[in-house]
Design a protein around this motif. Structure first.
Motif, PDB file in Angstrom:
ATOM      1  N   ILE A  98       0.847  -1.184   0.000  1.00 23.54           N
ATOM      2  CA  ILE A  98       0.000   0.000   0.000  1.00 23.54           C
ATOM      3  C   ILE A  98       0.886   1.239   0.000  1.00 23.54           C
ATOM      4  CG2 ILE A  98      -1.647   1.277   1.397  1.00 23.54           C
ATOM      5  CD1 ILE A  98      -2.948  -1.465   1.933  1.00 23.54           C
ATOM      6  N   CYS A  99       0.765   2.000  -1.083  1.00 23.58           N
ATOM      7  CA  CYS A  99       1.737   3.054  -1.356  1.00 23.58           C
ATOM      8  C   CYS A  99       1.629   4.233  -0.403  1.00 23.58           C
ATOM      9  CB  CYS A  99       1.571   3.550  -2.792  1.00 23.58           C
ATOM     10  SG  CYS A  99       1.682   2.220  -4.007  1.00 23.58           S
ATOM     11  N   ALA A 100       0.410   4.567   0.015  1.00 19.08           N
ATOM     12  CA  ALA A 100       0.167   5.839   0.701  1.00 19.08           C
ATOM     13  C   ALA A 100       1.053   6.041   1.929  1.00 19.08           C
ATOM     14  CB  ALA A 100      -1.304   5.940   1.098  1.00 19.08           C
ATOM     15  N   PHE A 101       1.355   4.958   2.660  1.00 22.89           N
ATOM     16  CA  PHE A 101       2.167   5.156   3.876  1.00 22.89           C
ATOM     17  C   PHE A 101       3.510   4.438   3.782  1.00 22.89           C
ATOM     18  CE2 PHE A 101      -1.312   2.133   4.574  1.00 22.89           C
ATOM     19  CZ  PHE A 101      -0.610   0.961   4.769  1.00 22.89           C
ATOM     20  N   ASN A 105       7.071   5.697  -1.360  1.00 24.84           N
ATOM     21  CA  ASN A 105       5.971   6.247  -2.174  1.00 24.84           C
ATOM     22  C   ASN A 105       6.494   7.344  -3.101  1.00 24.84           C
ATOM     23  OD1 ASN A 105       3.449   6.923  -3.174  1.00 24.84           O
ATOM     24  ND2 ASN A 105       2.867   8.141  -1.379  1.00 24.84           N
ATOM     25  N   GLY A 106       6.228   7.172  -4.392  1.00 23.93           N
ATOM     26  CA  GLY A 106       6.668   8.176  -5.361  1.00 23.93           C
ATOM     27  C   GLY A 106       8.037   7.876  -5.948  1.00 23.93           C
ATOM     28  N   GLN A 111       5.455   0.442  -7.779  1.00 21.65           N
ATOM     29  CA  GLN A 111       4.386   1.431  -7.967  1.00 21.65           C
ATOM     30  C   GLN A 111       4.372   1.939  -9.417  1.00 21.65           C
ATOM     31  OE1 GLN A 111       5.250   5.060  -5.824  1.00 21.65           O
ATOM     32  NE2 GLN A 111       3.095   5.448  -5.376  1.00 21.65           N
TER      33      GLN A 111
ATOM     34  N   ASN B  91      -6.332   0.244   1.166  1.00 21.39           N
ATOM     35  CA  ASN B  91      -5.433   1.317   1.603  1.00 21.39           C
ATOM     36  C   ASN B  91      -5.292   1.415   3.127  1.00 21.39           C
ATOM     37  OD1 ASN B  91      -3.664   3.360   0.736  1.00 21.39           O
ATOM     38  ND2 ASN B  91      -5.204   4.952   0.962  1.00 21.39           N
ATOM     39  N   LYS B 173      -1.270   6.381 -10.840  1.00 21.63           N
ATOM     40  CA  LYS B 173      -0.461   5.890  -9.726  1.00 21.63           C
ATOM     41  C   LYS B 173      -1.244   5.779  -8.430  1.00 21.63           C
ATOM     42  CE  LYS B 173       4.406   6.794 -10.228  1.00 21.63           C
ATOM     43  NZ  LYS B 173       5.561   7.535  -9.788  1.00 21.63           N
ATOM     44  N   GLY B 175      -1.089   5.784  -4.237  1.00 26.52           N
ATOM     45  CA  GLY B 175      -0.325   6.582  -3.283  1.00 26.52           C
ATOM     46  C   GLY B 175      -0.528   8.069  -3.476  1.00 26.52           C
TER      47      GLY B 175
END
Lengths: 233, 175
Positions: A98-101, A105-106, A111, B91, B173, B175
């Motif tokens: 899960i990229c958000a945390f 990320n980025g 991703q 998420n 993307k 995130g």
């Protein structure tokens, strides 16, 4: 010189080169994840699968398959796109990606691949298995939840640093990369603390301590720079 | 041309996707010319109406209320959009998924009879926070945590003009 066909285009390659190297020179994009220039190819992730028409349509990893005279290779097709997307979805479903945390990320190859291959959701059920995080090393941490088992850290450590600290333990989806014989990374007797494994890691599995969400930028190209600057054993 | 009937829904998420929607700023005027917001945390109606053309759903399916609402919405909406990473992947709300439901609730509310363990004043917490497509068929996915206003607009604008959105890789993307 060897002549082969890649997506209908005639391409020249040196004896011993791989399909991936020939494709790169011809400007044909083949997605990769476990492959890293400067390290030996492993064919572990299967994202670079291509179809060899002259071998009865067999699927082979482009990173680990040498070119052959008269070979006809399909590097991009609807079938391959679907296969690559399915492989990627299985990676996402297997652990916590899960990229958000995530620290990466980025700046994450996994991703970026999802965006490139049009993986807008994961069709397989997520497993949501909890894996451990080892923060015993003074400078670095490893979050097994983020690991795709590409083995780039294992090869960077063995082939470039020469320490061979990292290895695999366990089987299947429970496989872990582990230091020495499974002791906490910080207690490893062979780790030099060089950090090449961290730079080689395509995701947020290996990271520098103190990096928060989105702050971990990796320099995987450093492995090739080092190996080019010195003759390999 | 009649205006498109659009709804937005907020499940298990932080409302960041809705905040990002409001960040459309002056583009909301073009949105209002083309569409009518018939149901949303941002407008008054309390019942999800029939015949919705497009519904954007933010958040994961975290409790029984989300579950029932989602099944109702699927019957009433033509195009169902998973709006943002929580709706697409689970998420942040899915962080709790490896931990048993009872442990999560007791850690948050204390060991004695925590709310959400059974159906009561608050809905029962599901064992795991699920992405929408694990429950109902989803027509379109809009990733991002949150998707930026520019990304939302690149996605919504074609829909308002009767086309299917096709975002470039950079706008797909997570995130």
């Amino acid at each position: 010189m060897i002549t082969l066909t890649l997506d209908g285009v005639r391409v020249q390659a040196q004896e011993g080169e791989t399909i991936l190297q020939a494709a790169k020179r011809a400007g044909i994009r083949i997605p990769t994840l476990c492959y890293l220039e400067g390290l030996s190819p492993r064919g572990a992730c299967r994202l670079c699968l291509v179809e060899v028409r002259t071998w009865g349509g067999r699927l082979v990893p482009a990173c680990a398959t040498p070119v052959q005279e008269g070979m006809e290779v399909v590097a991009n097709s609807e079938r391959l796109r679907e296969l690559r997307r399915a492989i990627l979805e299985m990676l996402f479903a297997e652990r916590n990606h899960i990229c958000a945390f995530c620290v990466s990320n980025g700046h994450c190859e996994l991703q970026d691949l999802a965006a490139e291959l049009g993986m807008d959701h994961v069709r397989y059920p997520y497993r949501w298995l909890p894996f451990s995080v080892d923060l015993s090393h003074a400078k670095y941490g490893i979050d097994h939840n983020r690991c795709v088992l590409c083995g780039r850290c294992v090869r960077a450590c063995a082939e470039v640093e020469g320490a061979a600290t990292w290895g695999f333990s366990g089987r299947g989806i429970f496989t872990l990369v582990e230091a020495d014989l499974g002791e906490p990374w910080g207690q490893s007797k062979t780790c030099t603390g060089c950090g090449k494994c961290v730079q080689a890691c395509p995701t947020g599995a290996l990271f520098e301590k103190g990096k928060a969400t989105s702050e971990q930028v990796k320099r995987p190209a450093i492995l090739l720079e080092i190996t080019e600057r010195r003759p390999r054993a | 041309m009649p205006r498109l009937r659009v709804a937005t829904v907020w499940f298990s998420g932080c409302s960041g996707c809705h905040m990002s929607f409001l960040d459309l700023d002056e583009r909301l005027l073009e949105f209002a010319e083309r569409a009518e917001l018939v149901f949303s945390p941002l407008v008054d109606p309390k019942e999800f109406p029939d015949d919705v053309d497009v519904v954007l759903i933010e958040g994961a399916v975290g409790n029984t209320e989300h579950l029932h609402t989602l099944l109702e919405i699927r019957k009433k909406a033509k195009v169902l959009v998973a709006f943002g990473d929580c709706a697409v992947t689970g998420n942040v709300p899915s962080l709790r998924n490896p931990i048993p439901r009872e442990e999560v609730l007791q850690a948050v509310y204390g060991p004695e009879d925590p709310p959400g363990l059974e159906e009561g004043e608050v809905p029962k917490l599901l064992p795991q926070a699920l992405p929408l497509h694990a429950v109902v068929p989803v027509d379109l996915f809009l990733p991002g945590c949150p998707p930026s206003a520019d990304r939302i607009w690149a996605f919504l604008r074609p829909l308002l003009h009767g086309q299917t959105p096709a975002l470039p890789a950079s706008e797909r993307k997570f995130g």
